[in-house]
Design a protein around this motif. Structure first.
Motif, PDB file in Angstrom:
ATOM      1  N   SER A  44      33.247  43.673  35.080  1.00  0.00           N
ATOM      2  CA  SER A  44      34.458  42.648  35.362  1.00  0.00           C
ATOM      3  C   SER A  44      35.598  43.620  36.236  1.00  0.00           C
ATOM      4  O   SER A  44      35.493  44.893  36.626  1.00  0.00           O
ATOM      5  N   ASP A  45      36.630  42.991  36.608  1.00  0.00           N
ATOM      6  CA  ASP A  45      37.691  43.974  37.574  1.00  0.00           C
ATOM      7  C   ASP A  45      38.427  44.713  36.383  1.00  0.00           C
ATOM      8  O   ASP A  45      38.232  44.249  35.001  1.00  0.00           O
ATOM      9  N   VAL A  80      41.025  46.103  31.032  1.00  0.00           N
ATOM     10  CA  VAL A  80      40.442  45.178  31.536  1.00  0.00           C
ATOM     11  C   VAL A  80      41.401  43.991  30.781  1.00  0.00           C
ATOM     12  O   VAL A  80      41.971  44.115  29.945  1.00  0.00           O
ATOM     13  N   ASN A  84      37.700  39.697  29.530  1.00  0.00           N
ATOM     14  CA  ASN A  84      36.519  40.240  30.185  1.00  0.00           C
ATOM     15  C   ASN A  84      35.926  41.391  29.240  1.00  0.00           C
ATOM     16  O   ASN A  84      34.960  41.864  29.482  1.00  0.00           O
ATOM     17  N   ASP A  87      32.131  40.524  28.460  1.00  0.00           N
ATOM     18  CA  ASP A  87      31.118  41.140  29.683  1.00  0.00           C
ATOM     19  C   ASP A  87      30.779  42.533  29.429  1.00  0.00           C
ATOM     20  O   ASP A  87      29.689  42.527  29.802  1.00  0.00           O
TER      21      ASP A  87
END
Length: 150
Positions: A44-45, A80, A84, A87
């Protein structure tokens, strides 16, 4: 003859600086994120990062020869969005670590401790058959990860 040429070129182009990346060398959050993103599989970002990466074969933008035997030790922490975290933990299992030496986590953040304050307890995760350990501070969206192949 070709093998010898590659071998000599590989030896001549290697130095200790090309095997290590350290976030302490980058003041900008944007730079740290960009550099780490090139070297890891990001699920994820993330909006902040600290890292100490060692790779005997060098890194993404530094390789000038054919990689040899693999040996690495990647230590990083990211922030994060809490949504997320799943993930990042997908495919891993929650584990109990007794007497775990987490000093490497404190070494990572020593220069910017204010960015990594936590109030919750860490959850530990691992992956079967791999030397991967993850400490997740769910409430804060902070993930420490260490991946080694030594």
């Amino acid at each position: 003859q070709i093998i010898i040429t590659f071998g000599l070129f590989g030896c001549a182009s290697s130095n200790s600086d090309s095997t290590k990346l350290d976030s302490d060398d980058y003041e900008s959050t944007t730079d740290r994120i960009e550099i780490l993103r090139k070297e890891i599989k990001a699920f994820s970002d993330f909006n902040d990062a600290e890292f100490e990466l060692f790779n005997v074969n060098g890194f993404h933008d530094q390789r000038t020869s054919i990689p040899g035997a693999s040996s690495w030790d990647y230590k990083f922490v990211i922030r994060v969005d809490t949504a997320n975290i799943i993930d990042w933990t997908n495919g891993m299992k929650q584990i109990e670590l007794k007497n775990y030496d987490a000093n490497w986590t404190q070494e990572l953040i020593k220069n910017r401790k204010q960015n990594w304050k936590t109030n919750s307890d860490a959850e530990f995760f691992g992956r079967d058959g791999e030397d991967v350990t993850m400490l997740v501070f769910r409430n804060e969206g902070i993930i420490y990860k260490r991946v080694t192949n030594l």
